[in-house]
Write an enzyme that holds these catalytic residues in place. Structure first.
Site, PDB file in Angstrom:
ATOM      1  N   TYR A  89       0.852  -1.185   0.000  1.00 60.19           N
ATOM      2  CA  TYR A  89       0.000   0.000   0.000  1.00 60.19           C
ATOM      3  C   TYR A  89       0.893   1.242   0.000  1.00 60.19           C
ATOM      4  O   TYR A  89       1.856   1.322   0.747  1.00 60.19           O
ATOM      5  CB  TYR A  89      -0.905   0.000   1.230  1.00 60.19           C
ATOM      6  CG  TYR A  89      -1.706   1.274   1.413  1.00 60.19           C
ATOM      7  CD1 TYR A  89      -2.902   1.454   0.731  1.00 60.19           C
ATOM      8  CD2 TYR A  89      -1.262   2.267   2.270  1.00 60.19           C
ATOM      9  CE1 TYR A  89      -3.631   2.624   0.899  1.00 60.19           C
ATOM     10  CE2 TYR A  89      -1.981   3.429   2.445  1.00 60.19           C
ATOM     11  CZ  TYR A  89      -3.171   3.611   1.756  1.00 60.19           C
ATOM     12  OH  TYR A  89      -3.883   4.772   1.919  1.00 60.19           O
ATOM     13  N   HIS A  90       0.531   2.219  -0.829  1.00 62.62           N
ATOM     14  CA  HIS A  90       1.356   3.416  -1.019  1.00 62.62           C
ATOM     15  C   HIS A  90       0.830   4.566  -0.171  1.00 62.62           C
ATOM     16  O   HIS A  90      -0.262   5.078  -0.393  1.00 62.62           O
ATOM     17  CB  HIS A  90       1.331   3.816  -2.503  1.00 62.62           C
ATOM     18  CG  HIS A  90       2.493   4.665  -2.917  1.00 62.62           C
ATOM     19  ND1 HIS A  90       2.829   5.840  -2.274  1.00 62.62           N
ATOM     20  CD2 HIS A  90       3.403   4.512  -3.922  1.00 62.62           C
ATOM     21  CE1 HIS A  90       3.883   6.368  -2.864  1.00 62.62           C
ATOM     22  NE2 HIS A  90       4.263   5.570  -3.856  1.00 62.62           N
ATOM     23  N   GLY A  91       1.599   4.991   0.819  1.00 65.11           N
ATOM     24  CA  GLY A  91       1.232   6.135   1.635  1.00 65.11           C
ATOM     25  C   GLY A  91       1.458   7.444   0.900  1.00 65.11           C
ATOM     26  O   GLY A  91       2.006   7.469  -0.205  1.00 65.11           O
TER      27      GLY A  91
END
Length: 299
Positions: A89-91
């Site tokens: 998951y890309h913050g």
């Protein structure tokens, strides 16, 4: 003067940590250039002769991670000895991923190649750093070669879009991206899911997104500035690998990752949903994320 001073102070409060991270990244690249010149290195940035420099870089960011976010990494034992594809998951700012790379290198002396958006390679003054840390454009051919050579390859299917327009609900924004699944099938390697607790509480983007979304979709450039940098607790969790299955289709593999048994599905009652509910407040809560820095039981 007072209004101007307050405005500048507010801007510094919101953006000082992200700007500090950018400063340290460029300082790292400058240090690599000095090291390259003094050592007269002309070798491939991925070769072992750069391991000393990588260890220095990793040590710096690991110290930063420990001090600022009390960073923890769990599930390293789930990584295969050989090649595999890490999906994460890309913050708003993928600083958690940088922490992961650093600790992985310090613990296992493994270099994980990172697929990045094309705009990253247009940033001035970072060419050597990108090469030494294994950042690649992520074409199918390059990924297959990297996997064939035994590397771990990481990718965030949501990419910049997920970074800019996801929020504290941790919504995955993968769209129809299936290329990573096809590469995994072609290379006959497992896919390993990963996510970092509280990454959205540490760094966020502005709520008013319609204009910025239209701007991004037309230019593919990240004009939405991230802000924050609160010293919330970061824990990266590496899930169980999804093994290569010659009988599975690309669509089934993507569905298995999005809904399935190992990755972060926020809308299904699967094992991963239970894992996330155990470790992540949904929607994210900044105060709880800050207090988790002092929660000794979680360690």
């Amino acid at each position: 003067v007072i209004i101007a001073s307050l405005t500048i102070s507010a801007i510094l409060v919101f953006f000082i940590v992200p700007l500090t991270i950018v400063f340290f990244i460029y300082l790292t690249n400058i240090s690599l250039l000095i090291y390259q010149r003094n050592s007269e290195l002309e070798a491939d940035p991925l070769s072992n002769v750069w391991d000393r420099a990588r260890k220095t870089i990793a040590s710096f960011w690991d110290i930063y991670a420990r001090i600022w976010h009390g960073y923890e990494l769990h599930g390293v034992e789930n990584l295969p000895e050989g090649p595999g594809i890490l999906v994460y998951y890309h913050g708003a700012i993928p600083i958690d991923y940088l922490y992961f790379l650093s600790r992985l290198f310090l613990w296992k002396k493994r270099l994980c190649l990172s697929v990045a958006d094309h705009f990253v390679f247009r940033l001035p003054g970072l060419k050597l750093l990108l090469g030494v840390t294994g950042v690649i454009p992520g074409t199918r051919e390059e990924c297959l070669v990297a996997l064939k050579n035994g590397y771990l390859v990481s990718i965030s299917p949501g990419g910049v879009r997920e970074a800019l327009f996801s929020d504290e609900s941790y919504q995955l924004m993968w769209g129809n991206r299936k290329g990573f699944a096809q590469v995994a099938l072609d290379a006959k390697v497992p896919i390993i899911p990963m996510y970092t607790q509280n990454v959205r509480e540490g760094y966020r983007t502005f709520k008013e997104r319609r204009f910025f979304r239209q701007l991004y979709e037309s230019t593919r450039l990240p004009f939405t500035p991230p802000y924050g940098g609160l010293p919330v607790k970061f824990r990266t969790y590496i899930g169980k690998p999804i093994p290569y299955d010659p009988n599975i289709t690309t669509e089934e593999l993507v569905e298995k990752i999005c809904k399935g048994k190992f990755l972060f599905s926020f809308q299904t009652k699967t094992a991963v949903q239970a894992l996330i509910r155990k470790h992540q407040t949904l929607p994210g809560n900044i105060w709880k994320a800050l207090l988790e820095r002092f929660d000794k039981r979680r360690k």
